[in-house]
Design an enzyme around this catalytic site. Structure first.
Site, short mmCIF file in Angstrom:
data_model
loop_
_atom_site.label_atom_id
_atom_site.label_comp_id
_atom_site.label_asym_id
_atom_site.label_seq_id
_atom_site.Cartn_x
_atom_site.Cartn_y
_atom_site.Cartn_z
N THR A 44 5.74 0.91 32.96
CA THR A 44 5.62 2.14 32.17
C THR A 44 6.42 3.28 32.79
O THR A 44 7.17 3.98 32.11
CB THR A 44 4.15 2.55 32.04
OG1 THR A 44 3.38 1.46 31.53
CG2 THR A 44 3.99 3.74 31.11
N THR A 45 6.26 3.46 34.10
CA THR A 45 6.94 4.55 34.79
C THR A 45 8.45 4.35 34.80
O THR A 45 9.21 5.31 34.93
CB THR A 45 6.41 4.67 36.23
OG1 THR A 45 4.97 4.72 36.19
CG2 THR A 45 6.91 5.91 36.92
N TYR A 107 -0.48 -1.34 19.98
CA TYR A 107 -0.30 -0.91 18.59
C TYR A 107 -1.02 -1.81 17.61
O TYR A 107 -1.72 -1.34 16.71
CB TYR A 107 1.19 -0.79 18.22
CG TYR A 107 1.40 -0.18 16.84
CD1 TYR A 107 1.27 1.18 16.65
CD2 TYR A 107 1.70 -0.99 15.75
CE1 TYR A 107 1.44 1.73 15.39
CE2 TYR A 107 1.86 -0.44 14.48
CZ TYR A 107 1.73 0.92 14.31
OH TYR A 107 1.88 1.48 13.06
N TYR A 133 -2.27 -6.39 33.00
CA TYR A 133 -2.15 -4.94 33.14
C TYR A 133 -2.98 -4.30 32.03
O TYR A 133 -2.60 -4.33 30.87
CB TYR A 133 -0.69 -4.53 33.06
CG TYR A 133 -0.41 -3.03 33.13
CD1 TYR A 133 -1.35 -2.12 33.59
CD2 TYR A 133 0.83 -2.54 32.75
CE1 TYR A 133 -1.07 -0.77 33.66
CE2 TYR A 133 1.13 -1.19 32.82
CZ TYR A 133 0.17 -0.31 33.27
OH TYR A 133 0.45 1.03 33.34
N ARG A 138 -2.80 3.84 27.10
CA ARG A 138 -1.48 3.73 26.50
C ARG A 138 -1.42 2.67 25.40
O ARG A 138 -0.74 2.85 24.39
CB ARG A 138 -0.44 3.39 27.58
CG ARG A 138 -0.14 4.56 28.51
CD ARG A 138 1.01 4.23 29.46
NE ARG A 138 1.34 5.34 30.33
CZ ARG A 138 2.17 6.32 30.03
NH1 ARG A 138 2.79 6.31 28.86
NH2 ARG A 138 2.42 7.29 30.90
N LYS A 163 -3.82 -5.36 37.26
CA LYS A 163 -3.63 -3.94 37.50
C LYS A 163 -4.58 -3.23 36.55
O LYS A 163 -4.38 -3.25 35.33
CB LYS A 163 -2.18 -3.52 37.24
CG LYS A 163 -1.98 -2.01 37.34
CD LYS A 163 -0.57 -1.59 36.94
CE LYS A 163 -0.41 -0.07 36.99
NZ LYS A 163 0.94 0.38 36.55
N ILE A 205 -0.72 -0.29 42.25
CA ILE A 205 0.60 -0.15 41.62
C ILE A 205 0.69 1.32 41.24
O ILE A 205 0.00 1.79 40.34
CB ILE A 205 0.76 -1.10 40.44
CG1 ILE A 205 0.73 -2.55 40.94
CG2 ILE A 205 2.08 -0.81 39.71
CD1 ILE A 205 0.91 -3.59 39.85
#
Length: 294
Positions: A44-45, A107, A133, A138, A163, A205
């Site tokens: 993501t980052t 989504y 994850y 998000r 994560k 993480i």
């Protein structure tokens, strides 16, 4: 297999928005020198949502090439389309990744059964280990503990860890009691990494580790050695920076902070992400000062 401070690397872009390979190689080299224990590329980052597939796995390959086996590289590889996620796993394997980091479908909002079937399909011919994850803030998809347990028990050699970015600390205990101490639990939130580790986690993480890799590595080492007083002191020193990383849309604050601690680091983000605003930059500056980084 994976523990300690694992930065979720930002992806630098030049002024025209192209991947800045030289800046990325320099970032990888610095992270390894500062004792990061593994690296995540294109999470993501790393603005993975704005990378096309060719760019995505080029960034992963560059990370692996620069790391040269000194630390393992985990490739972000998730998708809300199960077929694409399967293809991404193969691409991560071909790039040389040690593992893949996989979000549940976003989504679409699948049921818990749909989440299980998605990961069942990935496990059918998985070419490398997978770290789940879970980041419902998000994805709007929460892998409930019972589903995590079901997935890992069904495919223990594939799903080696998680994560957990839910912020629900009780889950660390639920997962540990059901799956045992060998199931790798990594915090996805810097600000709760201390209690997460106390409950059985083995690392983080991290977004903050982009900017303060040595301090984050020292913090994780203190936790691993049960030096909880030292860990608390480092946590307190880093806490304002943990918060500052999300005072504007991430990774805007992280890229700004990198530009402060590593002058010349590219500040470009790809739309719809925008640079950190003035208020956020002020908070980052203050947090860097508290951490002793400026």
């Amino acid at each position: 297999m994976f523990s300690g401070s694992i930065p979720a690397l930002v992806t630098p872009f030049d002024a025209e928005g192209r991947f800045d390979e030289r800046a990325f190689r320099d970032l990888v080299e610095w992270q390894i020198a500062e004792r990061s224990s593994a690296l995540v590329a294109c999470g993501t980052t790393g603005e993975a949502a704005t990378l096309d597939k060719d760019e995505h796995f080029h960034v992963v390959r560059v990370c692996i090439d620069q790391a040269r086996g000194r630390v393992p590289v985990i490739a972000g590889a998730g998708s809300n389309d199960t077929r694409v996620a399967i293809a991404n796993l193969a691409a991560a394997r071909d790039a040389g990744a040690a593992a893949a980091l996989m979000v549940p479908p976003y989504y679409n909002r699948p049921s818990q059964e749909g989440i299980f079937r998605h990961f069942e399909a990935l496990a059918a011919d998985a070419p490398l280990p997978i770290i789940l994850y879970n980041v419902p803030g998000r994805t709007v998809t929460d892998i409930q503990p019972a589903t995590v347990i079901r997935i890992v028990r069904a495919f223990p050699k594939v799903f080696v860890g998680i994560k957990d970015a839910t912020g629900v600390l009780t889950r660390a205990t639920q997962h540990r009691l059901a799956l045992g101490p060998d199931f790798i639990q990594l915090s996805g939130n810097d600000e709760t990494a201390l209690p997460f580790n106390a409950l059985g986690g083995v690392g983080c993480i991290s977004v903050t580790a982009n900017v303060a890799p040595r301090l984050c590595a020292d913090f994780q080492t203190a936790c691993a050695e049960a030096r909880w007083g030292d860990a608390l002191a480092l946590h307190d020193r880093l806490y304002p920076l943990h918060e500052a990383m999300f005072t504007d849309a991430s990774p805007g604050p992280a890229k700004y902070a990198l530009g402060v601690v590593r002058p010349g680091f590219p500040q470009t983000l790809r739309l719809p992400m925008t640079p950190a605003g003035e208020a956020s930059r002020g908070l980052v500056d203050a947090a860097l000062a508290t951490a002793g980084l400026r």
